[in-house]
Design a protein around this motif. Structure first.
Motif, PDB file in Angstrom:
ATOM      1  N   VAL A  72       0.851  -0.971  -0.198  1.00 27.83           N
ATOM      2  CA  VAL A  72       0.008  -0.148   0.125  1.00 27.83           C
ATOM      3  C   VAL A  72       0.914   1.197   0.275  1.00 27.83           C
ATOM      4  O   VAL A  72       2.040   0.863   0.868  1.00 27.83           O
ATOM      5  CB  VAL A  72      -1.244   0.101   1.158  1.00 27.83           C
ATOM      6  CG1 VAL A  72      -1.952   0.951   1.138  1.00 27.83           C
ATOM      7  CG2 VAL A  72      -1.552  -0.800   1.441  1.00 27.83           C
ATOM      8  N   ALA A  73       0.966   2.442  -1.168  1.00 33.41           N
ATOM      9  CA  ALA A  73       1.065   3.666  -0.831  1.00 33.41           C
ATOM     10  C   ALA A  73       0.735   4.619  -0.910  1.00 33.41           C
ATOM     11  O   ALA A  73      -0.350   4.728  -1.094  1.00 33.41           O
ATOM     12  CB  ALA A  73       2.323   3.280  -2.469  1.00 33.41           C
ATOM     13  N   VAL A  74       1.949   5.199  -0.077  1.00 37.48           N
ATOM     14  CA  VAL A  74       0.599   6.196   0.483  1.00 37.48           C
ATOM     15  C   VAL A  74       1.711   7.976   0.149  1.00 37.48           C
ATOM     16  O   VAL A  74       3.025   7.264   0.617  1.00 37.48           O
ATOM     17  CB  VAL A  74       0.655   6.453   2.420  1.00 37.48           C
ATOM     18  CG1 VAL A  74      -0.594   7.595   2.476  1.00 37.48           C
ATOM     19  CG2 VAL A  74      -0.750   5.310   2.290  1.00 37.48           C
ATOM     20  N   ARG A  75       1.081   8.961  -0.648  1.00 41.91           N
ATOM     21  CA  ARG A  75       1.755  10.057  -0.328  1.00 41.91           C
ATOM     22  C   ARG A  75       1.066  11.392  -0.344  1.00 41.91           C
ATOM     23  O   ARG A  75       0.134  11.155   0.025  1.00 41.91           O
ATOM     24  CB  ARG A  75       2.021  10.693  -1.879  1.00 41.91           C
ATOM     25  CG  ARG A  75       0.897  10.478  -3.064  1.00 41.91           C
ATOM     26  CD  ARG A  75       1.620  10.244  -4.419  1.00 41.91           C
ATOM     27  NE  ARG A  75       1.490  10.084  -5.253  1.00 41.91           N
ATOM     28  CZ  ARG A  75       1.264  11.097  -6.106  1.00 41.91           C
ATOM     29  NH1 ARG A  75       3.090  10.773  -7.322  1.00 41.91           N
ATOM     30  NH2 ARG A  75      -0.059  10.606  -7.838  1.00 41.91           N
ATOM     31  N   ASP A  76       1.808  12.267  -0.261  1.00 37.19           N
ATOM     32  CA  ASP A  76       0.421  13.767   0.072  1.00 37.19           C
ATOM     33  C   ASP A  76       0.447  14.070  -1.492  1.00 37.19           C
ATOM     34  O   ASP A  76       1.255  14.509  -2.228  1.00 37.19           O
ATOM     35  CB  ASP A  76       1.364  15.417   0.660  1.00 37.19           C
ATOM     36  CG  ASP A  76       0.991  16.260   1.151  1.00 37.19           C
ATOM     37  OD1 ASP A  76      -0.074  16.270   0.064  1.00 37.19           O
ATOM     38  OD2 ASP A  76       1.231  16.896   1.240  1.00 37.19           O
ATOM     39  N   GLY A 136       6.941  14.137  -4.204  1.00 36.59           N
ATOM     40  CA  GLY A 136       7.767  13.990  -2.834  1.00 36.59           C
ATOM     41  C   GLY A 136       8.549  12.337  -2.131  1.00 36.59           C
ATOM     42  O   GLY A 136       7.863  11.320  -3.151  1.00 36.59           O
ATOM     43  N   PRO A 137       8.558  12.124  -1.203  1.00 40.48           N
ATOM     44  CA  PRO A 137       8.055  10.645  -0.657  1.00 40.48           C
ATOM     45  C   PRO A 137       7.217  10.290  -0.934  1.00 40.48           C
ATOM     46  O   PRO A 137       5.687  10.675  -0.514  1.00 40.48           O
ATOM     47  CB  PRO A 137       8.984  10.744   0.626  1.00 40.48           C
ATOM     48  CG  PRO A 137       8.183  12.368   0.877  1.00 40.48           C
ATOM     49  CD  PRO A 137       8.658  12.960  -0.477  1.00 40.48           C
ATOM     50  N   VAL A 138       7.295   8.589  -1.145  1.00 40.64           N
ATOM     51  CA  VAL A 138       6.117   7.415  -1.000  1.00 40.64           C
ATOM     52  C   VAL A 138       6.054   7.282   0.140  1.00 40.64           C
ATOM     53  O   VAL A 138       7.247   6.444   0.667  1.00 40.64           O
ATOM     54  CB  VAL A 138       6.404   7.002  -2.146  1.00 40.64           C
ATOM     55  CG1 VAL A 138       4.658   6.143  -1.550  1.00 40.64           C
ATOM     56  CG2 VAL A 138       5.657   8.232  -3.441  1.00 40.64           C
ATOM     57  N   LEU A 139       5.408   6.624   0.915  1.00 45.96           N
ATOM     58  CA  LEU A 139       5.158   5.512   2.252  1.00 45.96           C
ATOM     59  C   LEU A 139       5.014   4.362   1.583  1.00 45.96           C
ATOM     60  O   LEU A 139       3.383   4.652   1.343  1.00 45.96           O
ATOM     61  CB  LEU A 139       4.870   6.767   3.424  1.00 45.96           C
ATOM     62  CG  LEU A 139       4.518   5.278   4.595  1.00 45.96           C
ATOM     63  CD1 LEU A 139       5.664   4.912   5.365  1.00 45.96           C
ATOM     64  CD2 LEU A 139       3.162   6.107   5.860  1.00 45.96           C
ATOM     65  N   LEU A 140       5.438   3.070   2.002  1.00 53.31           N
ATOM     66  CA  LEU A 140       5.212   1.966   1.720  1.00 53.31           C
ATOM     67  C   LEU A 140       4.994   0.527   2.958  1.00 53.31           C
ATOM     68  O   LEU A 140       5.486   1.075   3.911  1.00 53.31           O
ATOM     69  CB  LEU A 140       5.830   1.051   0.820  1.00 53.31           C
ATOM     70  CG  LEU A 140       6.548   1.902  -0.737  1.00 53.31           C
ATOM     71  CD1 LEU A 140       8.005   1.224  -1.469  1.00 53.31           C
ATOM     72  CD2 LEU A 140       5.442   2.093  -1.226  1.00 53.31           C
ATOM     73  N   LEU A 141       4.047   0.307   3.096  1.00 56.73           N
ATOM     74  CA  LEU A 141       3.149  -0.263   4.207  1.00 56.73           C
ATOM     75  C   LEU A 141       2.754  -1.349   3.448  1.00 56.73           C
ATOM     76  O   LEU A 141       1.872  -2.045   2.221  1.00 56.73           O
ATOM     77  CB  LEU A 141       1.735   0.751   4.418  1.00 56.73           C
ATOM     78  CG  LEU A 141       2.242   1.881   5.010  1.00 56.73           C
ATOM     79  CD1 LEU A 141       0.834   2.265   5.191  1.00 56.73           C
ATOM     80  CD2 LEU A 141       3.071   1.769   6.211  1.00 56.73           C
TER      81      LEU A 141
END
Length: 62
Positions: A31-35, A41-46
């Motif tokens: 699951v990828a999350v970003r602003d 910008g950065p992507v948070l991977l969960l």
């Protein structure tokens, strides 16, 4: 790097400058999350289990 297909959260406001989150669910086991205001910008991977736990903590169903 996989190509993520981000979708804006239904909880994000429609006005410019508001807090907005985009989520991508199209890559297996990720699951990828970003602003949304920082698309480069950065992507948070969960892991999906972490995403589910996060949503449960917020009181929303996955």
């Amino acid at each position: 790097m996989p190509r993520y297909k981000f979708v804006k959260s239904s909880y994000s406001g429609g006005n410019a400058g508001q807090e907005c989150v985009e989520v991508a669910l199209n890559v297996a086991r990720t699951v990828a999350v970003r602003d949304s205001k920082q698309s480069g910008g950065p992507v948070l991977l969960l892991a999906p289990t972490a995403w589910d736990a996060f949503q449960e903590t917020l009181g929303r169903q996955p």
